[in-house]
Motif scaffolding. Structure first.
Motif, PDB file in Angstrom:
ATOM      1  N   MET A 261       1.939   8.441   1.504  1.00 34.73           N
ATOM      2  CA  MET A 261       0.644   8.336   0.850  1.00 34.73           C
ATOM      3  C   MET A 261      -0.386   7.867   1.876  1.00 34.73           C
ATOM      4  O   MET A 261      -0.203   6.860   2.543  1.00 34.73           O
ATOM      5  CB  MET A 261       0.753   7.332  -0.294  1.00 34.73           C
ATOM      6  CG  MET A 261      -0.526   7.090  -1.025  1.00 34.73           C
ATOM      7  SD  MET A 261      -0.224   6.087  -2.474  1.00 34.73           S
ATOM      8  CE  MET A 261      -1.210   4.674  -2.049  1.00 34.73           C
ATOM      9  N   ALA A 262      -1.461   8.591   2.014  1.00 32.91           N
ATOM     10  CA  ALA A 262      -2.501   8.240   2.980  1.00 32.91           C
ATOM     11  C   ALA A 262      -3.318   7.059   2.477  1.00 32.91           C
ATOM     12  O   ALA A 262      -3.524   6.885   1.285  1.00 32.91           O
ATOM     13  CB  ALA A 262      -3.406   9.442   3.236  1.00 32.91           C
ATOM     14  N   ALA A 263      -3.759   6.264   3.403  1.00 30.50           N
ATOM     15  CA  ALA A 263      -4.622   5.130   3.065  1.00 30.50           C
ATOM     16  C   ALA A 263      -6.014   5.649   2.756  1.00 30.50           C
ATOM     17  O   ALA A 263      -6.463   6.638   3.312  1.00 30.50           O
ATOM     18  CB  ALA A 263      -4.672   4.154   4.223  1.00 30.50           C
ATOM     19  N   SER A 264      -6.692   4.967   1.882  1.00 31.92           N
ATOM     20  CA  SER A 264      -8.066   5.300   1.558  1.00 31.92           C
ATOM     21  C   SER A 264      -8.970   4.296   2.257  1.00 31.92           C
ATOM     22  O   SER A 264      -8.668   3.108   2.299  1.00 31.92           O
ATOM     23  CB  SER A 264      -8.267   5.223   0.046  1.00 31.92           C
ATOM     24  OG  SER A 264      -9.638   5.231  -0.258  1.00 31.92           O
ATOM     25  N   THR A 265     -10.080   4.782   2.764  1.00 30.11           N
ATOM     26  CA  THR A 265     -11.021   3.856   3.394  1.00 30.11           C
ATOM     27  C   THR A 265     -11.598   2.890   2.365  1.00 30.11           C
ATOM     28  O   THR A 265     -12.155   1.872   2.738  1.00 30.11           O
ATOM     29  CB  THR A 265     -12.153   4.615   4.113  1.00 30.11           C
ATOM     30  OG1 THR A 265     -12.780   5.502   3.192  1.00 30.11           O
ATOM     31  CG2 THR A 265     -11.604   5.390   5.300  1.00 30.11           C
ATOM     32  N   ARG A 266     -11.447   3.192   1.096  1.00 28.50           N
ATOM     33  CA  ARG A 266     -11.875   2.255   0.054  1.00 28.50           C
ATOM     34  C   ARG A 266     -10.982   1.017   0.045  1.00 28.50           C
ATOM     35  O   ARG A 266     -11.401  -0.052  -0.361  1.00 28.50           O
ATOM     36  CB  ARG A 266     -11.811   2.904  -1.326  1.00 28.50           C
ATOM     37  CG  ARG A 266     -12.763   4.041  -1.552  1.00 28.50           C
ATOM     38  CD  ARG A 266     -12.656   4.535  -2.994  1.00 28.50           C
ATOM     39  NE  ARG A 266     -11.283   4.580  -3.460  1.00 28.50           N
ATOM     40  CZ  ARG A 266     -10.568   5.681  -3.662  1.00 28.50           C
ATOM     41  NH1 ARG A 266     -11.103   6.854  -3.428  1.00 28.50           N
ATOM     42  NH2 ARG A 266      -9.330   5.631  -4.108  1.00 28.50           N
ATOM     43  N   ASP A 267      -9.731   1.198   0.463  1.00 25.38           N
ATOM     44  CA  ASP A 267      -8.750   0.114   0.395  1.00 25.38           C
ATOM     45  C   ASP A 267      -8.653  -0.700   1.680  1.00 25.38           C
ATOM     46  O   ASP A 267      -8.121  -1.808   1.670  1.00 25.38           O
ATOM     47  CB  ASP A 267      -7.372   0.680   0.065  1.00 25.38           C
ATOM     48  CG  ASP A 267      -7.344   1.376  -1.285  1.00 25.38           C
ATOM     49  OD1 ASP A 267      -8.048   0.915  -2.208  1.00 25.38           O
ATOM     50  OD2 ASP A 267      -6.641   2.393  -1.408  1.00 25.38           O
ATOM     51  N   PHE A 268      -9.133  -0.152   2.786  1.00 22.88           N
ATOM     52  CA  PHE A 268      -9.007  -0.798   4.091  1.00 22.88           C
ATOM     53  C   PHE A 268     -10.299  -0.611   4.868  1.00 22.88           C
ATOM     54  O   PHE A 268     -11.040   0.336   4.647  1.00 22.88           O
ATOM     55  CB  PHE A 268      -7.844  -0.201   4.886  1.00 22.88           C
ATOM     56  CG  PHE A 268      -6.526  -0.321   4.197  1.00 22.88           C
ATOM     57  CD1 PHE A 268      -5.749  -1.467   4.337  1.00 22.88           C
ATOM     58  CD2 PHE A 268      -6.052   0.701   3.385  1.00 22.88           C
ATOM     59  CE1 PHE A 268      -4.536  -1.587   3.688  1.00 22.88           C
ATOM     60  CE2 PHE A 268      -4.832   0.587   2.731  1.00 22.88           C
ATOM     61  CZ  PHE A 268      -4.076  -0.553   2.880  1.00 22.88           C
TER      62      PHE A 268
ATOM     63  N   VAL B 218      -7.413  -3.975  11.228  1.00 20.31           N
ATOM     64  CA  VAL B 218      -7.463  -3.297   9.943  1.00 20.31           C
ATOM     65  C   VAL B 218      -7.229  -4.359   8.877  1.00 20.31           C
ATOM     66  O   VAL B 218      -6.207  -5.057   8.904  1.00 20.31           O
ATOM     67  CB  VAL B 218      -6.395  -2.187   9.828  1.00 20.31           C
ATOM     68  CG1 VAL B 218      -6.462  -1.521   8.451  1.00 20.31           C
ATOM     69  CG2 VAL B 218      -6.555  -1.157  10.931  1.00 20.31           C
ATOM     70  N   LEU B 219      -8.183  -4.474   7.963  1.00 21.76           N
ATOM     71  CA  LEU B 219      -8.112  -5.465   6.895  1.00 21.76           C
ATOM     72  C   LEU B 219      -7.998  -4.762   5.548  1.00 21.76           C
ATOM     73  O   LEU B 219      -8.641  -3.733   5.323  1.00 21.76           O
ATOM     74  CB  LEU B 219      -9.368  -6.336   6.897  1.00 21.76           C
ATOM     75  CG  LEU B 219      -9.707  -7.058   8.201  1.00 21.76           C
ATOM     76  CD1 LEU B 219     -11.049  -7.770   8.074  1.00 21.76           C
ATOM     77  CD2 LEU B 219      -8.619  -8.025   8.586  1.00 21.76           C
ATOM     78  N   ASP B 220      -7.180  -5.345   4.669  1.00 21.87           N
ATOM     79  CA  ASP B 220      -7.099  -4.799   3.314  1.00 21.87           C
ATOM     80  C   ASP B 220      -8.210  -5.409   2.457  1.00 21.87           C
ATOM     81  O   ASP B 220      -9.061  -6.158   2.962  1.00 21.87           O
ATOM     82  CB  ASP B 220      -5.711  -5.012   2.707  1.00 21.87           C
ATOM     83  CG  ASP B 220      -5.343  -6.471   2.450  1.00 21.87           C
ATOM     84  OD1 ASP B 220      -6.232  -7.355   2.506  1.00 21.87           O
ATOM     85  OD2 ASP B 220      -4.154  -6.733   2.189  1.00 21.87           O
ATOM     86  N   ARG B 221      -8.213  -5.114   1.191  1.00 23.13           N
ATOM     87  CA  ARG B 221      -9.291  -5.592   0.304  1.00 23.13           C
ATOM     88  C   ARG B 221      -9.362  -7.110   0.236  1.00 23.13           C
ATOM     89  O   ARG B 221     -10.411  -7.678  -0.022  1.00 23.13           O
ATOM     90  CB  ARG B 221      -9.120  -5.020  -1.097  1.00 23.13           C
ATOM     91  CG  ARG B 221      -9.493  -3.575  -1.185  1.00 23.13           C
ATOM     92  CD  ARG B 221      -9.416  -3.084  -2.600  1.00 23.13           C
ATOM     93  NE  ARG B 221      -9.874  -1.706  -2.650  1.00 23.13           N
ATOM     94  CZ  ARG B 221     -10.301  -1.126  -3.731  1.00 23.13           C
ATOM     95  NH1 ARG B 221     -10.333  -1.769  -4.874  1.00 23.13           N
ATOM     96  NH2 ARG B 221     -10.691   0.127  -3.700  1.00 23.13           N
ATOM     97  N   GLU B 222      -8.223  -7.771   0.450  1.00 23.59           N
ATOM     98  CA  GLU B 222      -8.188  -9.237   0.421  1.00 23.59           C
ATOM     99  C   GLU B 222      -8.490  -9.840   1.791  1.00 23.59           C
ATOM    100  O   GLU B 222      -8.311 -11.026   1.999  1.00 23.59           O
ATOM    101  CB  GLU B 222      -6.836  -9.730  -0.089  1.00 23.59           C
ATOM    102  CG  GLU B 222      -6.616  -9.523  -1.588  1.00 23.59           C
ATOM    103  CD  GLU B 222      -6.282  -8.073  -1.929  1.00 23.59           C
ATOM    104  OE1 GLU B 222      -5.519  -7.440  -1.164  1.00 23.59           O
ATOM    105  OE2 GLU B 222      -6.800  -7.565  -2.937  1.00 23.59           O
TER     106      GLU B 222
END
Length: 148
Positions: A1-8, A53-57
């Motif tokens: 599953m590809a990462a979304s730029t919305r999530d990272f 690279v940071l996640d939403r948190e």
């Protein structure tokens, strides 16, 4: 599953990058940096361009460092994605951010060394070094031994 730029998101602000986490990753899991000291990680980061690279948190899930003079040359190194974040396209996300940041500098050469991620780096524009026989390395000095 590809990462979304919305999530990272990628940051180049060293204050947002948890160097304790980077140190743990590199010194315990990255074959090229096993045993690297926390002080060395800090010193290298402070003298380099850093990408986290940071996640939403705002938790760090990936890191890369670029050593550059910002005029002619750069070396991409210490690229790492945390084991729990692998398989989501974050390596490509990170490599793309690095290349997009470096392109405006119009550097003559950007190098990296990889054992197994050639395909990933090719997707962002890297190619094999044209003349590898021209590359040389200066070996680090041997540790000092003290006479008793």
């Amino acid at each position: 599953m590809a990462a979304s730029t919305r999530d990272f998101r990628v940051t180049t602000d060293l204050h947002e990058i948890d160097l304790d986490t980077v140190h743990r990753w590199l010194s315990t899991d990255a074959f090229w940096a096993l045993g690297r000291s926390r002080q060395t990680v800090q010193q290298a980061a402070e003298a380099s361009m850093n990408f986290g690279v940071l996640d939403r948190e705002r938790k760090l899930v990936g890191y890369a460092r670029v050593v550059t003079d910002s005029a002619t040359f750069a070396w991409l190194c210490d690229v790492y994605v945390s084991p729990g974040a692998r398989g989501k396209g974050l390596g490509l996300f990170l490599a793309t951010a690095v290349v997009e940041t470096l392109r405006p500098l119009e550097l003559n050469r950007v190098l990296l060394s990889t054992l197994d991620a050639h395909g990933l780096y090719e997707r962002v524009g890297f190619t094999e070094f044209p003349d590898p026989q021209k590359l040389m390395i200066l070996a680090p000095p041997k540790p000092k031994t003290w006479d008793a």
